[in-house]
Design a protein around this motif. Structure first.
Motif, PDB file in Angstrom:
ATOM      1  N   ARG A 650       0.823  -1.203   0.000  1.00  0.00           N
ATOM      2  CA  ARG A 650       0.000   0.000   0.000  1.00  0.00           C
ATOM      3  C   ARG A 650       0.864   1.263   0.000  1.00  0.00           C
ATOM      4  O   ARG A 650       0.624   2.212  -0.727  1.00  0.00           O
ATOM      5  N   LEU A 651       1.874   1.181   0.857  1.00  0.00           N
ATOM      6  CA  LEU A 651       2.756   2.347   0.959  1.00  0.00           C
ATOM      7  C   LEU A 651       3.467   2.632  -0.355  1.00  0.00           C
ATOM      8  O   LEU A 651       3.487   3.752  -0.848  1.00  0.00           O
ATOM      9  N   SER A 652       4.014   1.555  -0.950  1.00  0.00           N
ATOM     10  CA  SER A 652       4.775   1.775  -2.178  1.00  0.00           C
ATOM     11  C   SER A 652       3.839   2.186  -3.308  1.00  0.00           C
ATOM     12  O   SER A 652       4.205   2.946  -4.191  1.00  0.00           O
ATOM     13  N   MET A 653       2.583   1.716  -3.219  1.00  0.00           N
ATOM     14  CA  MET A 653       1.639   2.027  -4.286  1.00  0.00           C
ATOM     15  C   MET A 653       1.413   3.531  -4.420  1.00  0.00           C
ATOM     16  O   MET A 653       1.292   4.049  -5.530  1.00  0.00           O
ATOM     17  N   VAL A 654       1.375   4.202  -3.297  1.00  0.00           N
ATOM     18  CA  VAL A 654       1.124   5.654  -3.346  1.00  0.00           C
ATOM     19  C   VAL A 654       2.191   6.343  -4.178  1.00  0.00           C
ATOM     20  O   VAL A 654       1.900   7.111  -5.091  1.00  0.00           O
ATOM     21  N   SER A 655       3.456   6.014  -3.863  1.00  0.00           N
ATOM     22  CA  SER A 655       4.513   6.720  -4.594  1.00  0.00           C
ATOM     23  C   SER A 655       4.548   6.263  -6.053  1.00  0.00           C
ATOM     24  O   SER A 655       4.796   7.061  -6.963  1.00  0.00           O
ATOM     25  N   GLU A 656       4.277   4.961  -6.240  1.00  0.00           N
ATOM     26  CA  GLU A 656       4.254   4.456  -7.613  1.00  0.00           C
ATOM     27  C   GLU A 656       3.173   5.153  -8.423  1.00  0.00           C
ATOM     28  O   GLU A 656       3.398   5.549  -9.570  1.00  0.00           O
ATOM     29  N   ARG A 658       1.880   8.029  -7.920  1.00  0.00           N
ATOM     30  CA  ARG A 658       2.243   9.412  -8.171  1.00  0.00           C
ATOM     31  C   ARG A 658       3.113   9.516  -9.425  1.00  0.00           C
ATOM     32  O   ARG A 658       2.838  10.309 -10.336  1.00  0.00           O
ATOM     33  N   SER A 659       4.133   8.671  -9.470  1.00  0.00           N
ATOM     34  CA  SER A 659       5.009   8.777 -10.639  1.00  0.00           C
ATOM     35  C   SER A 659       4.319   8.237 -11.895  1.00  0.00           C
ATOM     36  O   SER A 659       4.577   8.701 -13.004  1.00  0.00           O
ATOM     37  N   ALA A 660       3.397   7.275 -11.710  1.00  0.00           N
ATOM     38  CA  ALA A 660       2.657   6.736 -12.857  1.00  0.00           C
ATOM     39  C   ALA A 660       1.843   7.834 -13.537  1.00  0.00           C
ATOM     40  O   ALA A 660       1.804   7.920 -14.765  1.00  0.00           O
ATOM     41  N   ILE A 661       1.218   8.681 -12.723  1.00  0.00           N
ATOM     42  CA  ILE A 661       0.426   9.774 -13.296  1.00  0.00           C
ATOM     43  C   ILE A 661       1.354  10.717 -14.058  1.00  0.00           C
ATOM     44  O   ILE A 661       1.106  11.093 -15.201  1.00  0.00           O
ATOM     45  N   ALA A 662       2.459  11.041 -13.413  1.00  0.00           N
ATOM     46  CA  ALA A 662       3.382  11.996 -14.022  1.00  0.00           C
ATOM     47  C   ALA A 662       3.992  11.416 -15.308  1.00  0.00           C
ATOM     48  O   ALA A 662       4.180  12.130 -16.289  1.00  0.00           O
ATOM     49  N   ALA A 663       4.265  10.091 -15.287  1.00  0.00           N
ATOM     50  CA  ALA A 663       4.956   9.478 -16.428  1.00  0.00           C
ATOM     51  C   ALA A 663       4.003   8.875 -17.464  1.00  0.00           C
ATOM     52  O   ALA A 663       4.422   8.101 -18.326  1.00  0.00           O
ATOM     53  N   ASN A 664       2.717   9.188 -17.340  1.00  0.00           N
ATOM     54  CA  ASN A 664       1.727   8.660 -18.292  1.00  0.00           C
ATOM     55  C   ASN A 664       1.737   7.146 -18.367  1.00  0.00           C
ATOM     56  O   ASN A 664       1.562   6.550 -19.424  1.00  0.00           O
ATOM     57  N   ALA A 694       6.379  -3.541 -10.757  1.00  0.00           N
ATOM     58  CA  ALA A 694       6.562  -4.182  -9.451  1.00  0.00           C
ATOM     59  C   ALA A 694       5.250  -4.731  -8.908  1.00  0.00           C
ATOM     60  O   ALA A 694       5.212  -5.830  -8.360  1.00  0.00           O
ATOM     61  N   LEU A 695       4.190  -3.961  -9.040  1.00  0.00           N
ATOM     62  CA  LEU A 695       2.929  -4.312  -8.406  1.00  0.00           C
ATOM     63  C   LEU A 695       2.040  -5.180  -9.302  1.00  0.00           C
ATOM     64  O   LEU A 695       1.048  -5.752  -8.853  1.00  0.00           O
ATOM     65  N   GLY A 696       2.354  -5.206 -10.555  1.00  0.00           N
ATOM     66  CA  GLY A 696       1.519  -5.954 -11.480  1.00  0.00           C
ATOM     67  C   GLY A 696       0.285  -5.149 -11.848  1.00  0.00           C
ATOM     68  O   GLY A 696       0.286  -3.937 -11.757  1.00  0.00           O
ATOM     69  N   PRO A 700      -8.558  -0.866 -10.508  1.00  0.00           N
ATOM     70  CA  PRO A 700      -8.895   0.551 -10.307  1.00  0.00           C
ATOM     71  C   PRO A 700      -9.577   0.784  -8.952  1.00  0.00           C
ATOM     72  O   PRO A 700      -9.375   1.824  -8.335  1.00  0.00           O
ATOM     73  N   PHE A 701     -10.312  -0.197  -8.471  1.00  0.00           N
ATOM     74  CA  PHE A 701     -10.914  -0.061  -7.141  1.00  0.00           C
ATOM     75  C   PHE A 701      -9.854   0.290  -6.117  1.00  0.00           C
ATOM     76  O   PHE A 701     -10.000   1.201  -5.329  1.00  0.00           O
ATOM     77  N   GLU A 702      -8.755  -0.480  -6.192  1.00  0.00           N
ATOM     78  CA  GLU A 702      -7.710  -0.348  -5.190  1.00  0.00           C
ATOM     79  C   GLU A 702      -6.989   0.985  -5.305  1.00  0.00           C
ATOM     80  O   GLU A 702      -6.871   1.729  -4.335  1.00  0.00           O
ATOM     81  N   PHE A 703      -6.543   1.295  -6.560  1.00  0.00           N
ATOM     82  CA  PHE A 703      -5.728   2.526  -6.606  1.00  0.00           C
ATOM     83  C   PHE A 703      -6.555   3.800  -6.607  1.00  0.00           C
ATOM     84  O   PHE A 703      -6.090   4.830  -6.165  1.00  0.00           O
ATOM     85  N   VAL A 704      -7.814   3.699  -7.046  1.00  0.00           N
ATOM     86  CA  VAL A 704      -8.655   4.906  -6.951  1.00  0.00           C
ATOM     87  C   VAL A 704      -8.982   5.196  -5.479  1.00  0.00           C
ATOM     88  O   VAL A 704      -8.903   6.334  -5.031  1.00  0.00           O
ATOM     89  N   THR A 705      -9.285   4.131  -4.728  1.00  0.00           N
ATOM     90  CA  THR A 705      -9.537   4.326  -3.299  1.00  0.00           C
ATOM     91  C   THR A 705      -8.303   4.919  -2.626  1.00  0.00           C
ATOM     92  O   THR A 705      -8.392   5.830  -1.799  1.00  0.00           O
ATOM     93  N   LEU A 706      -7.131   4.385  -3.009  1.00  0.00           N
ATOM     94  CA  LEU A 706      -5.883   4.890  -2.446  1.00  0.00           C
ATOM     95  C   LEU A 706      -5.677   6.368  -2.796  1.00  0.00           C
ATOM     96  O   LEU A 706      -5.314   7.184  -1.944  1.00  0.00           O
ATOM     97  N   ALA A 707      -5.967   6.676  -4.078  1.00  0.00           N
ATOM     98  CA  ALA A 707      -5.802   8.071  -4.516  1.00  0.00           C
ATOM     99  C   ALA A 707      -6.749   8.978  -3.744  1.00  0.00           C
ATOM    100  O   ALA A 707      -6.396  10.106  -3.380  1.00  0.00           O
ATOM    101  N   GLU A 708      -7.932   8.439  -3.465  1.00  0.00           N
ATOM    102  CA  GLU A 708      -8.905   9.243  -2.724  1.00  0.00           C
ATOM    103  C   GLU A 708      -8.413   9.555  -1.315  1.00  0.00           C
ATOM    104  O   GLU A 708      -8.710  10.598  -0.759  1.00  0.00           O
TER     105      GLU A 708
END
Ligand code: C2E
Ligand code: CA
Ligand code: CA
Length: 924
Positions: A650-656, A658-664, A694-696, A700-708
């Protein structure tokens, strides 16, 4: 030089004082005081002297015996004759012989006088002013026939300025005649003409021998009594009126005064100092006084003053008694006193004057302080070293519930039992307990101060009742450690409790921390409003407390997060049992304003010391366990080291992310929606896809909730919108006009800036707002947040279509939607997917479409997975269908191909594309 400068001040002082005193004396201002001084001296020195005076008094007894008056002169002739026989030194007859009387008597008197040899008989002569001018004097003197045989003496006694006879002029001159005073002649001395003879009233009239005139006449006397004496014959009877006002004795017969004067002269003439001598004395004295008072201390000067005055009086007495000199003490004393006063005033230097001013100020300040103390609401006591109350202000009496006078004299320990050594307390503020006379105890704050101005040390004790403050403190402490909504302990109280429990934990025991998170609570809050949410939380808290029982410690640590701590755990079953009970507590639905709410929970359990060595880790591990429970959908999970992996992910997902959005790195896929009226695909739903090395594949449920739960939701939403708009523009350019539906997170609706940013994105893309559809979940839409509604209205005003997503999962009613700016409604896929199996869901599917149509809303069904569903939904009257039966979400290019193919098939009508025909056949 220095010496002279030092002398300048005493010299000026002495000179000016001498001048002043001389002026006063010359003006006669001091005479009265001088008289009083000399009278005092005379009274002090009054004594009987060894005198040779015999007074033959024409007294009351004589007047009584010799009835007539004036007496026939033959009596006097007889008396003179008898006296002559007795042989006195001198004789003065103070009787007026100026008028002729009975000739025989006059002759007898004349011959009696004539018989005296050496003219040793004195007869009186005196002057009376006829008009007041010196020239008009009436002279009274004996007839020449008597005067011939006698010596004349002046008997004039002139009163001084105080009306009293104090001195005798020695000679009187009238024309060419000069008369010597009787007193001078009787004293047998030659006295200076100019200086009057001062009568010494220190000589007591009792020094003289008295013989009554009648006794002399009738022979009742001892002739030796007169031998060699100075004999004064005169009226002593008050009736005869020959009384002279004199000092000390008030009044004395004229003849006695003459005798006193004569005796004064005989004793040694009293004389005052001569004017120059007295002046010299004054100057010397002034110089002495000025020098004595040079000392700059009024106290020492006072001693000097006493010494000088004492010396003056002593000198006066000595001079009087040994030298017969009278000193004028009054001017001298006055000079001394003035010198003292001036020197004292001068010696009051600035500091002294300031001290005096201070003293006056102090008195004012005293009054002020007193009023401050009296009116103070704090209890102020003054206490001796032994703890006895000296004074107490009214507030003290009120505080200890007694009368003020009962306090004074009482031991302070009776009211403040714990108060000990004042010396140790001085300067400090301590809190302790006090009690009233009636025994009521209350908390106080005591500050003790030491007062050092008096001989014994005193202490001021200020006592303040702090009951109110203590109560307030307790309230604050309670507030700080408790959650106001549920009245449960809060996170800091939990930490305090854990700290205590951890310390007290025995080696063979454990502490279990149960972290409880409510499921679906967020929806309750968002849908039914905070007031319902609050009520639900309060009820949950109540149930948890009940379920947890006495031994467990329940706290609320977050929005819908609770913890239950159980200490002294020796057996895992106890913990399992506890989580069972917590679960059971929420089995009965909670009343949410008329709606029965089913609230679920997920419990994460961590144990001390097995799972964590400290509080922070214990909390973190319980959180991980709770998260696992949520993911697995289980009611409770024990912490397992392996689970840490998950939290790390979960922790690493946040930073990942973030960079995923920036790096398209994200992708947007599109799922077609079929319009059942035209049969064509006119819209697609954009759905996020993310595959991370890394995360596979991340749901979207998971990362959208995280983004929220982080601030990433904003850039994520903007990225999605930009992509979707760009895609729409490209498709439009390629000849495919479809609306693109984008999912909006509820969080975005809290951002009032969002509509403006969306508008700028739409403008930048050049796409018509009508080409965009926004999917907002029912709960976000139904939120009572005024802000969310405002944002929705603004979005609608932009011309963008709005659809409600996942309809049916929330708690809202359809009627509520009427007022919202919504064009479409997407029934949640769970109903659609279950419709075939569950009649209940079929009813929901059918009734929803009817109501939505009544509200002029278009209805979309998602989760359409099979032929049956298509037939059923079409029959139910749905406007759009979406689901795997047609196509999953596809990358843009694939989606394009798919839609173009699909629509072309529909347009050419034959052969009808498979799904469409199947719907047709279902209806047929
Ligand atoms: P949703 O908005 O309800 O999206 C529909 C979900 O149902 C999608 O899952 C989709 O792939 C799936 N689906 C479509 N047809 C069928 C079907 O016939 N059977 C079944 N079982 N599933 C079907 P997906 O793509 O995994 O998205 C899950 C959720 O993630 C979405 O639910 C949406 O809430 C969220 N999401 C996805 N993309 C975005 C996005 O761009 N922004 C936001 N805020 N949320 C998004
Ligand atoms: Ca959706
Ligand atoms: Ca949905």
């Amino acid at each position: 030089m220095r010496f002279w400068r030092a002398l300048r001040w005493p010299a000026i002082l002495a000179a000016s004082l001498v001048a002043l005193v001389v002026l006063l004396r010359a003006g006669g201002y001091l005479a009265r005081y001088e008289f009083q001084a000399s009278d005092a001296r005379a009274r002090y020195f009054e004594r009987e002297v060894d005198s040779n005076v015999v007074i033959v008094g024409i007294d009351a007894q004589s007047l009584a015996k010799l009835h007539e008056w004036p007496w026939p002169r033959r009596y006097h002739a007889e008396a003179i004759e008898r006296l002559r026989a007795a042989g006195p030194e001198r004789l003065f007859i103070d009787i007026d012989f100026s008028v002729a009387r009975e000739p025989a008597d006059d002759a007898a008197l004349e011959s009696a006088l004539a018989r005296w040899t050496g003219k040793r008989v004195l007869l009186p002569t005196f002057f009376q002013r006829a008009t007041g001018a010196d020239t008009d004097l009436i002279v009274t003197e004996p007839l020449p026939r008597f005067a011939e045989h006698a010596t004349l003496g002046s008997v004039l006694l002139e009163p001084g300025i105080d009306g009293l006879v104090r001195e005798v002029k020695n000679t009187w001159s009238l024309g060419d005649r000069t008369t010597t005073s009787v007193s001078a002649q009787m004293a047998g001395r030659v006295l200076s003409a100019g200086e009057p003879l001062q009568i010494d009233f220190g000589i007591s009239p009792a020094s003289f021998s008295y013989v009554s005139y009648v006794d002399l006449l009738e022979g009742r006397y001892d002739p030796s009594e007169f031998k060699g004496k100075s004999v004064f014959v005169g009226a002593t009877a008050v009736e005869l009126g020959d009384m002279m006002p004199v000092p000390l004795h008030r009044a004395l017969p004229g003849v006695v005064v003459q005798a006193l004067a004569a005796e004064s002269a005989r004793q040694g003439v009293l004389h005052a100092l001569s004017a120059p001598a007295y002046f010299a004395l004054l100057v010397l004295w002034a110089a002495l006084a000025a020098t004595v008072f040079l000392v700059d201390s009024w106290r020492r000067n006072l001693i000097g003053l006493a010494a000088l005055l004492g010396f003056l009086v002593l000198a006066d007495c000595l001079l009087y008694s040994f030298a017969g000199t009278t000193l004028e003490v009054v001017p001298t004393a006055l000079l001394t006193i003035l010198a003292y006063c001036v020197a004292t005033v001068r010696s009051l230097d600035q500091q002294t004057l300031r001290a005096i001013a201070n003293a006056i100020g102090l008195r004012k300040r005293d009054a002020l302080l007193k009023s401050v103390v009296e009116s103070s609401t704090d209890c102020i006591l003054c206490i001796t070293r032994t703890g006895i109350v000296r004074t107490a202000n009214p507030a003290a009496a009120r505080l200890f519930a007694c009368e003020s006078d009962m306090l004074a004299g009482a031991p302070i320990a009776a009211f403040i039992p714990t108060i000990g050594d004042f010396e140790a307390l001085a300067g400090d503020i301590t809190e302790t307990d006090a009690k009233t006379l009636t025994g009521d105890e209350f908390p106080i704050e005591v500050s003790v101060g030491r007062v050092d101005f008096s001989d014994e040390p005193l202490y001021t004790v200020i006592v303040r009742d702090i009951s109110e403050r203590r109560a307030q403190q307790r309230r604050l402490e309670y507030q700080a450690s408790h959650d106001s909504l549920t009245a449960l302990p809060n996170r800091s109280a939990l930490e305090g409790h854990l700290a205590h429990a951890l310390r007290a934990n025995a080696p063979d025991e454990s502490i279990a921390l149960l972290l409880v998170d409510l499921c679906r609570f967020k929806e309750v809050n968002d849908t039914l409003g905070h007031h319902v949410g609050d009520r639900v939380l309060a009820e949950v808290a109540r149930r948890f407390e009940q379920a947890a029982g006495e031994r467990a410690f329940v706290a609320r640590v977050g929005g819908d997060e609770f913890t239950v701590v159980l200490g002294r755990v020796t057996d895992d079953d106890i913990v399992a049992d506890l989580s069972q009970r917590l679960n059971a507590a929420l089995k009965t639905p909670i009343d949410g304003g008329g709606i029965g709410l089913d609230i679920g929970l997920s419990i994460g359990i961590a144990l001390y010391p097995a799972d964590a060595p400290d509080i922070a880790t214990l909390l973190k591990n319980a959180d991980i366990a709770m998260y696992v429970a949520k993911r697995r959908g289980s009611s409770h999970e024990y912490y397992d080291v392996a689970q840490d992996q998950y939290s790390l992910r979960r922790l690493s997902m946040v930073s990942e992310l973030r960079s995923a959005i920036a790096a398209n790195e994200l992708q947007l896929h599109y799922q077609p929606q079929v319009n059942l009226h035209s049969g064509r695909v006119q819209g697609v739903e954009a759905l996020l896809r993310w595959e991370n090395p890394a995360l596979g594949k991340v749901s979207p449920f998971e990362f959208v909730t995280l983004a929220e739960s982080t601030d990433l939701i904003r850039p994520l939403t903007e990225w999605t919108l930009t992509q979707a708009l760009e895609q729409s523009r490209r498709w439009s350019a390629d000849g495919l006009d479809v609306t693109v539906a984008v999912n909006l997170s509820a969080r975005i609706l809290q951002d009032v800036q969002f509509p403006r940013r969306l508008w700028s994105l739409i403008e930048a893309s050049g796409v018509s707002p009508t080409a965009l559809e926004l999917e907002i979940t029912e709960s976000a839409m139904m939120s009572d947040s005024v802000r969310a509604l405002r944002v929705i209205r603004e979005l609608h005003a932009l011309g963008v279509r709005i659809a409600i997503d996942d309809f049916g999962t929330g708690f809202s009613s359809l009627g509520y939607l009427r007022d919202l700016p919504v064009q479409a409604l997407k029934l949640d896929k769970s109903f659609v997917m279950n419709a075939e199996a569950r009649p209940d869901d079929r009813i929901i599917v059918e009734s929803t479409v009817q109501m939505a149509h009544a509200l002029k809303l278009e209805v979309v069904a998602e989760g359409v997975e099979n032929e049956w569903a298509v037939r059923f939904l079409k029959a139910a009257g749905y406007d759009y269908l979406q689901g795997y039966h047609y196509s999953p979400a596809l990358p843009a290019a694939k989606c394009f191909d798919w839609v173009v193919n699909f629509n072309r098939a529909v347009d050419s009508s034959t052969p009808i594309p498979r799904p469409y025909s199947s719907v047709e056949s279902a209806i047929a």
